[in-house]
Design a protein around this motif. Structure first.
Motif, short mmCIF file in Angstrom:
data_model
loop_
_atom_site.label_atom_id
_atom_site.label_comp_id
_atom_site.label_asym_id
_atom_site.label_seq_id
_atom_site.Cartn_x
_atom_site.Cartn_y
_atom_site.Cartn_z
N ARG A 81 0.83 -1.20 0.00
CA ARG A 81 0.00 0.00 0.00
C ARG A 81 0.86 1.24 0.00
NH1 ARG A 81 -4.13 1.52 3.56
NH2 ARG A 81 -4.54 2.92 1.86
N GLY A 82 0.46 2.24 -0.76
CA GLY A 82 1.19 3.50 -0.80
C GLY A 82 2.59 3.33 -1.36
N VAL A 83 3.34 4.39 -1.33
CA VAL A 83 4.70 4.36 -1.86
C VAL A 83 5.59 3.49 -0.98
CG1 VAL A 83 6.68 5.74 -2.61
CG2 VAL A 83 4.37 6.67 -2.86
N CYS A 84 5.48 3.64 0.34
CA CYS A 84 6.32 2.85 1.26
C CYS A 84 6.03 1.36 1.15
CB CYS A 84 6.12 3.32 2.70
SG CYS A 84 6.81 4.93 3.05
N ARG A 90 8.24 -4.53 -3.53
CA ARG A 90 9.11 -4.70 -4.70
C ARG A 90 10.58 -4.87 -4.32
NH1 ARG A 90 6.94 0.04 -8.79
NH2 ARG A 90 4.80 -0.71 -8.98
N GLY A 91 10.96 -4.39 -3.13
CA GLY A 91 12.36 -4.44 -2.72
C GLY A 91 13.23 -3.52 -3.53
N GLU A 92 12.67 -2.36 -3.92
CA GLU A 92 13.43 -1.41 -4.73
C GLU A 92 13.04 0.02 -4.38
OE1 GLU A 92 10.68 -1.14 -8.74
OE2 GLU A 92 12.11 -2.78 -8.59
N THR A 93 13.95 0.92 -4.70
CA THR A 93 13.72 2.34 -4.46
C THR A 93 12.65 2.85 -5.42
OG1 THR A 93 16.01 2.66 -3.76
CG2 THR A 93 14.82 4.63 -4.50
N LEU A 94 11.75 3.67 -4.88
CA LEU A 94 10.73 4.31 -5.70
C LEU A 94 10.88 5.82 -5.59
CD1 LEU A 94 7.47 2.30 -4.96
CD2 LEU A 94 9.01 2.09 -6.91
N VAL A 95 10.91 6.49 -6.73
CA VAL A 95 10.93 7.94 -6.80
C VAL A 95 9.60 8.36 -7.41
CG1 VAL A 95 12.06 9.98 -7.77
CG2 VAL A 95 13.43 7.99 -7.11
N ARG A 113 4.16 16.56 -1.67
CA ARG A 113 3.93 16.61 -3.12
C ARG A 113 4.74 15.56 -3.87
NH1 ARG A 113 -0.19 17.63 -2.84
NH2 ARG A 113 -0.24 17.54 -5.08
N SER A 114 5.94 15.21 -3.36
CA SER A 114 6.76 14.18 -4.00
C SER A 114 7.44 13.35 -2.91
CB SER A 114 7.79 14.78 -4.95
OG SER A 114 8.67 15.65 -4.29
N GLU A 115 7.94 12.17 -3.31
CA GLU A 115 8.43 11.23 -2.30
C GLU A 115 9.48 10.30 -2.90
OE1 GLU A 115 6.25 8.15 0.87
OE2 GLU A 115 5.05 9.21 -0.63
N ILE A 116 10.42 9.89 -2.06
CA ILE A 116 11.36 8.83 -2.40
C ILE A 116 11.39 7.85 -1.24
CG2 ILE A 116 13.36 10.15 -1.57
CD1 ILE A 116 15.01 8.73 -3.81
N VAL A 117 11.37 6.56 -1.56
CA VAL A 117 11.40 5.51 -0.54
C VAL A 117 12.48 4.52 -0.92
CG1 VAL A 117 10.11 3.70 0.65
CG2 VAL A 117 8.94 5.80 -0.05
N VAL A 118 13.39 4.26 0.04
CA VAL A 118 14.55 3.40 -0.18
C VAL A 118 14.52 2.25 0.83
CG1 VAL A 118 17.07 3.32 -0.31
CG2 VAL A 118 15.86 5.44 -0.88
N PRO A 119 14.52 1.00 0.35
CA PRO A 119 14.52 -0.14 1.28
C PRO A 119 15.87 -0.34 1.98
CG PRO A 119 13.84 -0.80 -0.94
CD PRO A 119 14.38 0.58 -1.04
N LEU A 120 15.81 -0.88 3.19
CA LEU A 120 16.97 -1.35 3.93
C LEU A 120 16.85 -2.86 4.01
CD1 LEU A 120 16.55 1.65 4.92
CD2 LEU A 120 17.59 0.92 7.05
#
Length: 160
Positions: A81-84, A90-95, A113-120
């Motif tokens: 759900r959502g970007v996070c 997916r196990g990948e960064t989303l911009v 307004r914009s987002e980046i999510v990076v997995p650890l």
């Protein structure tokens, strides 16, 4: 590194280049992931002034809010759900240039307004995500992706 942050001058890449070794020093001898997340969130917020910087930890089939800097946030996010939740799945960064155009975006704050999510990662599995929001559209790009993935790698456990 003492508890003193040196903020680089210049463009975004130069700021990341100044920040990365400081974060490496800061987290290099600390084994507590929560403490490291707290300091990394503070370093990123202080360096770039992002709207919201924080982490969500994997707990079962949800992401649970972890250390962050910024306004109140969603406490739990389901896998996918959502970007996070999508970055986790997916196990990948989303911009995301415009969160209003992301299917299923979770609006924790209408100012985002914009987002980046990076997995650890640990042992090949996502254990948490680094989530950064901006009040501007298209605030994040490949420069952010490259450097934030390096920062996330400092917090990720080695493959065992």
């Amino acid at each position: 590194m003492a508890e003193n942050l040196i903020i680089g001058a210049g463009d975004k890449a130069e700021k990341y280049a100044t920040l990365l070794p400081q974060i490496a020093s800061l987290v290099g001898h600390e084994t507590d992931l929560i403490a490291n997340m707290a300091n990394v969130a503070a370093c990123l917020k202080m360096t770039f002034g992002f709207w919201w910087v924080g982490f969500y930890r994997v707990s079962g089939e949800e992401l649970v809010l972890a250390p962050f800097q910024g306004p109140l946030a969603c406490t739990r996010i389901k896998r996918g759900r959502g970007v996070c939740g999508t970055a986790w799945q997916r196990g990948e960064t989303l911009v995301v240039e415009d969160v209003d155009r992301f299917p299923g975006h979770i609006a924790c704050s209408s100012a985002s307004r914009s987002e980046i999510v990076v997995p650890l990662f640990a042992k090949g599995e996502v254990i948490a995500v680094l989530d950064i929001d901006s009040e501007r559209t298209a605030a994040f790009d490949d420069t952010d992706r490259e450097w934030l993935e390096k920062i996330a790698a400092l917090l990720s456990a080695p493959e065992i």
